[in-house]
Design an enzyme around this catalytic site. Structure first.
Site: not given
Length: 253
Positions: A96, A166, A172, A12, A10, A212, A98
């Protein structure tokens, strides 16, 4: 035949035309396991999808990072599932964390998006995961089960869905779920499938880990019995993504 290892990258909201050329040439030159061993999908931003798709070696597929919840129309700034199909893009990432956090996409909204994308012929990487507060409160399984149920309530087949676990606290941040933590949640999700959908869906649905993932931790994570691959963020923009793809070979050992 077991579940084929799956590695998604991904990208992003990253990259320039030059960056993308470099990433693509690294992937094209990389020594990868055969497609019998691993399925690889990369997800560039919308603006680079077609160029990446045309320039990338054929055994690596592409995914969009999102699509709209229904047919296109007066929805400024959105991209529809039909458009992706028209471009020959086979995959899309939905749900996702985010987007759940920053754009307030609810479990039900994500479920609707997954159902619509599948109905148009796309394959879906559907994301679930808990926040640090939820993990510390001991509600991880409750949270990911509710997110998975919201998808299950809207779809009739899991054949074209890869579920990505996730943990939000690991995305991240450099923090990574330990192999035991990842395995525990993946096994819990598989058990949920068995109890709520079917033994067949539990046995065949790929559940991949994201958060990560790096060249240094991918083999140990990938060696867990219920971890069927990865959804990789930052590291998918770097040459170490090749090493992460090669972690698929741990399943053959």
């Amino acid at each position: 035949m077991g579940r084929k290892f799956f590695v998604g990258g991904n990208w992003k909201c990253n990259g320039t035309t030059e960056d993308v050329k470099k990433i693509v040439s690294t992937l094209n030159a990389g020594e990868l396991p055969s497609t019998d061993i691993v399925e690889v999908v990369v997800s560039p931003p919308f603006v680079f999808l077609t160029s990446v798709k045309s320039e990338l070696r054929p055994e690596i597929q592409v995914a969009a990072q999102n699509c709209w919840v229904k047919k296109g129309g007066a929805f400024t700034g959105e991209v529809s599932a039909e458009m992706l199909v028209n471009l020959g893009v086979p995959w899309v990432i939905l749900g996702h964390s985010e987007r759940r956090a920053l754009l307030h996409e609810t479990n039900e909204f994500v479920g609707d998006k997954v159902a619509y994308a599948l109905s148009q012929g796309l394959k879906v990487i559907a994301c679930v995961g808990e926040t640090l507060e939820q993990r510390e409160a001991g509600t991880t399984m409750e949270v990911v089960a509710a997110q998975t149920k919201a998808i299950a309530d809207k779809i009739s087949s899991w054949d074209n869905v890869v579920l990505a676990y996730e943990p939000v606290w690991a995305i991240g941040t450099g923090k990574v779920a330990s192999p035991a933590q990842a395995q525990e949640v993946h096994a819990g999700l598989r058990k949920w499938f068995e109890e709520n959908i079917s033994a067949d869906v539990a046995a065949t649905t790929r559940i991949i880990y994201g958060g990560s993932v790096s060249g240094s931790n991918c083999k140990e994570l990938g060696g867990q019995p219920d971890v069927d691959g990865f959804l990789v963020g930052g590291a998918s923009l770097k040459p170490e993504f090749i090493d992460i793809i090669k972690a698929a070979e741990v399943k053959c050992a």
